[in-house]
Write an enzyme that holds these catalytic residues in place. Structure first.
Site: not given
Length: 314
Positions: A20-21, A213, A215, A246, A255
């Site tokens: 997903r991300d 979460h 980065h 993003c 990430n």
């Protein structure tokens, strides 16, 4: 050989966000069959939690415009936890109809990002999430709440921790079972992470309900993760091969790579249940399909040692 460090949890849940991300920010839009195979390989490597996709309008994020098809194609071949992101009530309706078992909502700690990402103010976006969380819980679906821009915003600069805590606490009040604290542009350092976790703990939101979460823009993701684990956090978001960034924050790099995280945790004797060589082969396979190398340092170091029968596979 592992060498334990005092004060760490015995087990960490790796919350894999690559499908997903990760894929939402890749230039290449992959066929849904490749995405389904990616999820299956991640699960086979031992990842119990894999965030599958996002039920956002296709015009917002075209790379994830096949959410229904992905869930249908996966069928029962889903990990133990297979959350999907939903932006609003309509997205939730689509997710429920597609058979999703767990959902997540995505809030911002800053006004600038809320307007760019959600086209609303922070207050308006939180008000819109309240019925989404309520309806999901009524349907029996656990809900995760993301808080983005926890330490810095590309338009506003440093973000006051009290501002972040206010959003996290609201999501917890709505009924989100887990709150993920996102360093969306990767500017946080361990002291800031410690200060935010301490503030949330004083406000009654303990580490048992938190995830992190990070980065890796400035190379701080692993240091920040270790600090969070020492403060009791046991769920860490990561992306296989370091995929993603993003789409609404141009300064956000990838990430934290799942391989880098698992290498560190294996070395500390912390159980993740993840087969690192199998995960690394999966990330190499995905990098080949995306047509670019992975930024993961652990993956680059492991690659020469791996047999790669996956090169001949679909």
């Amino acid at each position: 050989m592992s060498t334990p460090l005092a004060g760490l949890p015995a087990r960490v849940e790796v919350y894999e966000v690559g499908p997903r991300d990760g894929l939402q920010n890749e230039a290449v839009a992959l066929p849904v069959e490749v995405k389904a195979e990616f999820v299956r390989r991640l699960a086979a490597a031992g990842l119990r939690t894999v965030e599958l996709t996002s039920f956002v309008p296709k015009r917002w994020i075209p790379q994830l415009g096949d959410a229904e098809e992905l869930l249908a194609l996966l069928g029962g071949d889903q990990p133990a936890r297979a959350p999907v992101l939903v932006p609003n009530e309509k997205g939730l309706e689509r997710a429920v109809a597609a058979g999703a078992r767990e959902v997540a909502v995505f809030a911002s700690a800053t006004e600038s990002f809320a307007r760019r990402n959600l086209n609303r103010t922070v207050a308006e976006s939180l008000a819109a999430f309240a019925p989404v969380v309520e309806q999901a819980r009524t349907a029996g679906l656990p809900v995760r709440g993301y808080v983005s821009m926890c330490f810095g915003d590309p338009w506003e600069g440093a973000v006051p921790l009290e501002q972040v805590a206010a959003v996290a606490l609201r999501l917890a009040e709505f009924g989100c079972a887990e709150i993920s604290l996102g360093d969306t542009i990767g500017v946080g350092t361990p002291g800031q992470v410690a200060a935010l976790l301490a503030l949330l703990d004083r406000e009654g939101l303990g580490a048992d309900r938190l995830a992190v979460h990070f980065h890796d823009t400035y190379g701080q993701a692993l240091a920040n993760t270790l600090l969070a684990l020492q403060h009791g956090v046991t769920t860490v978001d990561a992306s296989a091969g370091g995929l993603g960034g993003c789409p609404y924050a141009g300064s956000a790099t990838g990430n934290l790579a799942t391989e880098d995280l698992v290498w560190q945790l294996d070395g500390l004797g912390v159980d993740t249940g993840v087969d690192l060589p199998a995960l690394a082969r999966t990330s190499l396979w995905m990098a080949d399909r995306l047509g670019r190398p992975s930024p993961s340092r652990a993956l680059a170091a492991l690659a020469p040692t791996l047999t790669t029968p996956t090169d001949q596979e679909s």
